[in-house]
Structures are given as C-alpha cells and as structure tokens.
Design a protein around this motif. Sequence first.
Motif, PDB file in Angstrom:
ATOM      1  N   TRP A 154       0.831  -1.210   0.000  1.00 40.17           N
ATOM      2  CA  TRP A 154       0.000   0.000   0.000  1.00 40.17           C
ATOM      3  C   TRP A 154       0.861   1.253   0.000  1.00 40.17           C
ATOM      4  O   TRP A 154       1.939   1.297   0.597  1.00 40.17           O
ATOM      5  N   ARG A 155       0.341   2.276  -0.648  1.00 43.65           N
ATOM      6  CA  ARG A 155       0.980   3.592  -0.683  1.00 43.65           C
ATOM      7  C   ARG A 155       0.096   4.565   0.092  1.00 43.65           C
ATOM      8  O   ARG A 155      -1.122   4.548  -0.055  1.00 43.65           O
ATOM      9  N   GLY A 156       0.719   5.401   0.892  1.00 41.64           N
ATOM     10  CA  GLY A 156      -0.073   6.323   1.687  1.00 41.64           C
ATOM     11  C   GLY A 156       0.691   7.570   2.074  1.00 41.64           C
ATOM     12  O   GLY A 156       1.891   7.703   1.818  1.00 41.64           O
ATOM     13  N   SER A 157      -0.042   8.503   2.698  1.00 46.22           N
ATOM     14  CA  SER A 157       0.538   9.736   3.219  1.00 46.22           C
ATOM     15  C   SER A 157       0.127   9.891   4.671  1.00 46.22           C
ATOM     16  O   SER A 157      -1.031   9.649   5.018  1.00 46.22           O
ATOM     17  N   VAL A 158       1.060  10.305   5.495  1.00 44.95           N
ATOM     18  CA  VAL A 158       0.778  10.641   6.893  1.00 44.95           C
ATOM     19  C   VAL A 158       1.148  12.098   7.076  1.00 44.95           C
ATOM     20  O   VAL A 158       2.321  12.466   7.041  1.00 44.95           O
ATOM     21  N   LYS A 159       0.142  12.944   7.241  1.00 45.12           N
ATOM     22  CA  LYS A 159       0.356  14.392   7.363  1.00 45.12           C
ATOM     23  C   LYS A 159       0.622  14.708   8.836  1.00 45.12           C
ATOM     24  O   LYS A 159      -0.293  14.705   9.652  1.00 45.12           O
ATOM     25  N   SER A 160       1.857  14.973   9.163  1.00 44.64           N
ATOM     26  CA  SER A 160       2.275  15.006  10.571  1.00 44.64           C
ATOM     27  C   SER A 160       2.502  16.404  11.138  1.00 44.64           C
ATOM     28  O   SER A 160       2.867  16.558  12.296  1.00 44.64           O
ATOM     29  N   ARG A 161       2.243  17.448  10.384  1.00 50.22           N
ATOM     30  CA  ARG A 161       2.604  18.799  10.804  1.00 50.22           C
ATOM     31  C   ARG A 161       1.972  19.207  12.132  1.00 50.22           C
ATOM     32  O   ARG A 161       2.608  19.870  12.951  1.00 50.22           O
ATOM     33  N   TYR A 162       0.733  18.830  12.389  1.00 45.75           N
ATOM     34  CA  TYR A 162       0.025  19.319  13.568  1.00 45.75           C
ATOM     35  C   TYR A 162      -0.069  18.280  14.688  1.00 45.75           C
ATOM     36  O   TYR A 162      -0.820  18.460  15.636  1.00 45.75           O
ATOM     37  N   LEU A 163       0.700  17.213  14.591  1.00 46.16           N
ATOM     38  CA  LEU A 163       0.644  16.160  15.600  1.00 46.16           C
ATOM     39  C   LEU A 163       1.488  16.505  16.822  1.00 46.16           C
ATOM     40  O   LEU A 163       2.523  17.161  16.716  1.00 46.16           O
ATOM     41  N   ASP A 164       1.054  16.013  18.001  1.00 44.22           N
ATOM     42  CA  ASP A 164       1.910  16.157  19.173  1.00 44.22           C
ATOM     43  C   ASP A 164       3.066  15.160  19.038  1.00 44.22           C
ATOM     44  O   ASP A 164       2.972  14.172  18.313  1.00 44.22           O
ATOM     45  N   GLU A 201      -3.377   4.431  -1.451  1.00 46.20           N
ATOM     46  CA  GLU A 201      -4.390   3.635  -0.765  1.00 46.20           C
ATOM     47  C   GLU A 201      -4.984   4.359   0.446  1.00 46.20           C
ATOM     48  O   GLU A 201      -6.121   4.104   0.815  1.00 46.20           O
ATOM     49  N   PHE A 202      -4.220   5.258   1.071  1.00 44.48           N
ATOM     50  CA  PHE A 202      -4.765   5.951   2.241  1.00 44.48           C
ATOM     51  C   PHE A 202      -4.030   7.262   2.472  1.00 44.48           C
ATOM     52  O   PHE A 202      -2.908   7.474   1.993  1.00 44.48           O
ATOM     53  N   ILE A 203      -4.687   8.164   3.223  1.00 38.60           N
ATOM     54  CA  ILE A 203      -4.094   9.415   3.688  1.00 38.60           C
ATOM     55  C   ILE A 203      -4.588   9.643   5.111  1.00 38.60           C
ATOM     56  O   ILE A 203      -5.789   9.531   5.383  1.00 38.60           O
ATOM     57  N   LEU A 204      -3.672   9.983   6.007  1.00 41.01           N
ATOM     58  CA  LEU A 204      -4.050  10.392   7.349  1.00 41.01           C
ATOM     59  C   LEU A 204      -3.806  11.884   7.499  1.00 41.01           C
ATOM     60  O   LEU A 204      -2.678  12.357   7.330  1.00 41.01           O
ATOM     61  N   TYR A 205      -4.884  12.624   7.778  1.00 40.12           N
ATOM     62  CA  TYR A 205      -4.796  14.049   8.049  1.00 40.12           C
ATOM     63  C   TYR A 205      -5.014  14.281   9.541  1.00 40.12           C
ATOM     64  O   TYR A 205      -5.650  13.464  10.219  1.00 40.12           O
ATOM     65  N   TRP A 206      -4.517  15.405  10.049  1.00 46.84           N
ATOM     66  CA  TRP A 206      -4.809  15.762  11.432  1.00 46.84           C
ATOM     67  C   TRP A 206      -5.714  16.990  11.474  1.00 46.84           C
ATOM     68  O   TRP A 206      -6.878  16.895  11.780  1.00 46.84           O
ATOM     69  N   ARG A 207      -5.208  18.165  11.133  1.00 45.41           N
ATOM     70  CA  ARG A 207      -6.081  19.339  11.087  1.00 45.41           C
ATOM     71  C   ARG A 207      -7.010  19.231   9.886  1.00 45.41           C
ATOM     72  O   ARG A 207      -6.562  18.942   8.777  1.00 45.41           O
ATOM     73  N   THR A 208      -8.300  19.469  10.095  1.00 48.37           N
ATOM     74  CA  THR A 208      -9.269  19.235   9.014  1.00 48.37           C
ATOM     75  C   THR A 208     -10.163  20.459   8.821  1.00 48.37           C
ATOM     76  O   THR A 208     -11.335  20.459   9.196  1.00 48.37           O
ATOM     77  N   LEU A 209      -9.620  21.505   8.231  1.00 46.97           N
ATOM     78  CA  LEU A 209     -10.416  22.679   7.898  1.00 46.97           C
ATOM     79  C   LEU A 209     -11.448  22.293   6.840  1.00 46.97           C
ATOM     80  O   LEU A 209     -11.122  21.578   5.883  1.00 46.97           O
ATOM     81  N   PRO A 210     -12.691  22.740   6.987  1.00 46.89           N
ATOM     82  CA  PRO A 210     -13.770  22.202   6.146  1.00 46.89           C
ATOM     83  C   PRO A 210     -13.589  22.447   4.652  1.00 46.89           C
ATOM     84  O   PRO A 210     -13.922  21.572   3.839  1.00 46.89           O
ATOM     85  N   TRP A 211     -13.066  23.623   4.264  1.00 42.53           N
ATOM     86  CA  TRP A 211     -12.899  23.902   2.838  1.00 42.53           C
ATOM     87  C   TRP A 211     -11.806  23.037   2.220  1.00 42.53           C
ATOM     88  O   TRP A 211     -11.805  22.817   1.006  1.00 42.53           O
ATOM     89  N   ASP A 212     -10.889  22.526   3.045  1.00 44.56           N
ATOM     90  CA  ASP A 212      -9.849  21.628   2.536  1.00 44.56           C
ATOM     91  C   ASP A 212     -10.373  20.217   2.274  1.00 44.56           C
ATOM     92  O   ASP A 212      -9.933  19.550   1.325  1.00 44.56           O
ATOM     93  N   HIS A 213     -11.281  19.739   3.132  1.00 44.06           N
ATOM     94  CA  HIS A 213     -11.597  18.311   3.139  1.00 44.06           C
ATOM     95  C   HIS A 213     -12.989  17.928   2.639  1.00 44.06           C
ATOM     96  O   HIS A 213     -13.194  16.775   2.245  1.00 44.06           O
TER      97      HIS A 213
END
Length: 267
Positions: A154-164, A201-213
């Motif tokens: 599987w190929r994916g993205s983990v968006k980690s900018r806003y994670l603790d 196959e997947f993307i994990l986002y953390w911050r989810t502004l409505p116009w983005d998602h």
Amino acid sequence: MEKVAEILAEASAEVVEPRFRALSAGEVMEKAPGEIVTVADREAEVIISRRLRELLPVPVVGEEAVSADPSLAEALRSEPAVWLVDPVDGTANFVAGRPDFAVMASLVRSGRTVASWIYQPVTGTSYAAELGAGAWRDGSRLVREPAADDPEKWRGSVKSRYLDPVLHHRLQTNARAFGRISHGLRSAGMEYPQLAVGEQEFILYWRTLPWDHAPGSLIVTEAGGVSARLDGSDYRPDPPGCEDGLLVACDPAVWERTREILLDARG
C-alpha cells in the motif's frame, strides 16, 4: 454540476493562472504565523462567492473570509445550506511556483456535503461528485479499483505537521509497515484525487479545515472509498477547531487495517 465547474475554471483563468510564477512581492502576505495568502486567493474567492450566490443564494463560507471573520464558519451549523470555497488550495505551492494547487468548492446541506468540485489549473483537470450519484474526472465516472491484500504494497501519506510529539513518533514508526509513505503534496485538492484514481491507498490528516476536506472526501467516498474520523464516524465539514484526525482510504477494509496499524500503541 457543470455550472459550478465552469465558475471555478473561469475564476482560475481570470485571476489565478495569470499570477502563477508571476507574483510580485507585494502580492504575497502573511495572514497568520506560518500561513500565507496572495491577491489571487482573495480575488478568486470574491469572484467564486459572488457567482455561486447567483446560482444558489445561500451563505458562502470561504477560507479567506473566515480568516478575516471566524464567526462566518458558524453558518455550517446554523444554516440549512452553505457553499464552501477554497480559492487556492496549496497556496505555498502556488507561491513557490510548484504545480500542486487547486481551486475547490462544495455544497453543504444540513451539515453534510452533497456536492463538490476540484479544479487543477496547471493540467486543466476537473473532479466532481454528487452525494449518491457518483464521482467524475473530466466527465468520466470514477470507480476505485480494489487494493492489494498486503499492506506492504500500500501507498499512503501521513500528514504530521500538527501532531503532538508522542503521536507523531507512534505514527511514523508504525507507518513502516506500509509499502511507501510520503508527506503528501501540501494540497488536499491534489491528494484526494490521487487516492480516488488509484495512486494511493490511504491518507491520514490531522487538522481538518472544512474547505480543505469537504470536496475531496465526497469525491473519494463516491468513488467507493471511506473518509472517517479515527473513531469510525463519517466525516462531516465542521467549523474549524471542532475535531482533529481524519483517515481517508480507498475501501472499508483498507481503512480498518490502516487505522489498526497506525494507532497500534506498541509503535
């Protein structure tokens, strides 16, 4: 559906594309620490908002308008129907001269995205989706092919900018179980279509502004995928600050297995 796609493409041609790789220093501003905006963002939002209201006279929740007046986002809760607008998604890419940016809009009714549009100016590619009716790329129906059974493929993205830091370490460690992990393209309007057409196959986002998602989530789900909070609840376009964490996957089985692997506390 076709009229909104035309509005996005025409606004892009009028004020966004002429400034791509041609912005002057005075046309780029900082709207918040670490976040930039351009005259193209602001002018495109004005044009798109006006024309969408002519099409359907309901409130418009635009990224730049909400930046100036955060209370406008409450319309997502209080109004029966709302337009969502992201005039240039991937502004940092746009300013840097990278092609990964998009122009996006959604229609939200009773807190649920019922239609969405993404226009990618550099390639002229349009994506659209309507709740219960399907998703399309340039008028051709999108149906996501099944993923391989093995997560190592599987190929994916983990968006980690806003994670603790603790969760960041866990996710980065556990993500080694997958075949290929990237940090994404810094534009939801480019990333969601990649998943819908079979490039991830997947993307994990953390911050989810409505116009983005809202736009991409509907395109993915109408193509057969899943966009859900980490507790399994379906994604809804809430005002900023309501909830963090969103896992998007090409099918229900991949969503469940990806969540299991990424959130394993032993990582």
